[in-house]
Design an enzyme around this catalytic site. Sequence first.
Site, short mmCIF file in Angstrom:
data_model
loop_
_atom_site.label_atom_id
_atom_site.label_comp_id
_atom_site.label_asym_id
_atom_site.label_seq_id
_atom_site.Cartn_x
_atom_site.Cartn_y
_atom_site.Cartn_z
N ILE A 1 1.73 4.76 4.58
CA ILE A 1 2.15 5.01 3.21
C ILE A 1 1.23 6.09 2.65
O ILE A 1 0.13 6.31 3.16
CB ILE A 1 2.14 3.74 2.33
CG1 ILE A 1 0.75 3.09 2.31
CG2 ILE A 1 3.19 2.76 2.78
CD1 ILE A 1 0.67 1.85 1.43
N ASP A 2 1.68 6.77 1.61
CA ASP A 2 0.94 7.91 1.07
C ASP A 2 -0.40 7.49 0.49
O ASP A 2 -0.61 6.33 0.09
CB ASP A 2 1.76 8.60 -0.04
CG ASP A 2 3.05 9.19 0.48
OD1 ASP A 2 3.11 9.52 1.68
OD2 ASP A 2 3.99 9.32 -0.32
N LYS A 3 -1.29 8.46 0.38
CA LYS A 3 -2.63 8.24 -0.16
C LYS A 3 -2.58 7.53 -1.51
O LYS A 3 -3.30 6.55 -1.74
CB LYS A 3 -3.36 9.57 -0.30
CG LYS A 3 -4.69 9.49 -1.04
CD LYS A 3 -5.30 10.87 -1.24
CE LYS A 3 -6.58 10.79 -2.06
NZ LYS A 3 -7.16 12.13 -2.31
N THR B 1 -0.15 5.87 -2.91
CA THR B 1 0.74 4.72 -2.97
C THR B 1 -0.06 3.51 -2.53
O THR B 1 -0.82 3.58 -1.56
CB THR B 1 1.96 4.91 -2.04
OG1 THR B 1 2.71 6.04 -2.48
CG2 THR B 1 2.86 3.68 -2.05
N ARG C 1 9.87 9.14 -3.11
CA ARG C 1 9.50 10.16 -4.09
C ARG C 1 10.52 11.31 -4.08
O ARG C 1 10.95 11.77 -5.15
CB ARG C 1 8.10 10.67 -3.77
CG ARG C 1 7.04 9.59 -3.83
CD ARG C 1 5.72 10.00 -3.18
NE ARG C 1 5.07 11.07 -3.95
CZ ARG C 1 3.98 11.70 -3.54
NH1 ARG C 1 3.44 11.39 -2.36
NH2 ARG C 1 3.44 12.64 -4.29
#
Length: 356
Positions: A163-165, A167, A267
């Site tokens: 998962i993104d930084k 998030t 996103r």
Amino acid sequence: MTRLSTAGDMQDTDDSMLQNEATLYEHIRLQADKGQSLLRVDKFLFLHLQDTSRNRIQKAAEAGFIQVNDRPVKSSYRVKPLDVVTVWLDHPPFDTTIEAEDIPLDVVYEDDSLMVINKPAGMVVHPGCGNFNGTLVNAVAWHLKNNPDFDINNPEVGLVHRIDKDTSGLLVIAKTAKAKTGLGLQFFNKTTSRRYNALIWGDPGQNEGRIEGNIGRDPKDRLRMAVFPPESGIGKPAVTHWRILRRYRHTTLVECVLETGRTHQIRAHMTSIGHPLFNDARYGGQQILRGTPDNSYRLFVQNCFKTCPRQALHARTLGFVHPETGKEMNFVSELPEDMQKLVDMWEATVEREENR
């Protein structure tokens, strides 16, 4: 396109590349697909490499640092099916060995096969461009440093998904090769269960919906992903289901369920239907996109941005079948403090309107 190897990247290339040295080191090796249409090599590399400008690629070609089938080529060379494109630089590739670092982890569950971790916002999952330490993987290496059967640098174990930084939420780590294979197949076959909570700008109108659109690198901004029609052949197929949890004044809390797991999927998909995530700077959500921006409202939104200074996205649930026992495993992570406070602030706007 087949990525045969990537020993490094071109993020640090500059005019010094024009000073070609006798010793060169291979950093990138890509093979074009059988169906590859004729395409300039500078554009081919631009489309397949992250954080690299076309200008830098062209300079590398001028310096003789780009080869196709082991022969230097100019930027105008047109890549053909099955061509092998390599990028050479005048310094060795960066050492990508992952080191153990004593970083706290919120371990939700752990056994001999796997770990489920609740990642905080702001933590990068894996070392990469600009983030070579301080990541979740470095923390996992420390956590398991006394496990003789676990090597964080062995690709057969470790991260199963990312998962993104910025998030927050749940991730699963495989501690054995069997666990990683079993979990990987579940992600590939879309049999895992993943639900995200997101605060988005505006109201989609319907109570639920489905977004289908290929996701690929935005040619105008290499740090963003863009959504392309499914029939375009550009990017990778992606499907997101969403439903409304709560409508607020100018924002909406939604639950998103993923059929696929593409980079920035939620996103990019929510932006594509006109509802970027709240405070998502990469996709324009850090601006006031709904409501009349009078002084009091502008101040309120700015306070919201400060309360949750990142995209309002949380990986709330994760479900899968245990790769060893066959047992159904389901985990829930409640909203972290910053996102919960943000939701409470918008909830208060609804209560004020109801009490008028």
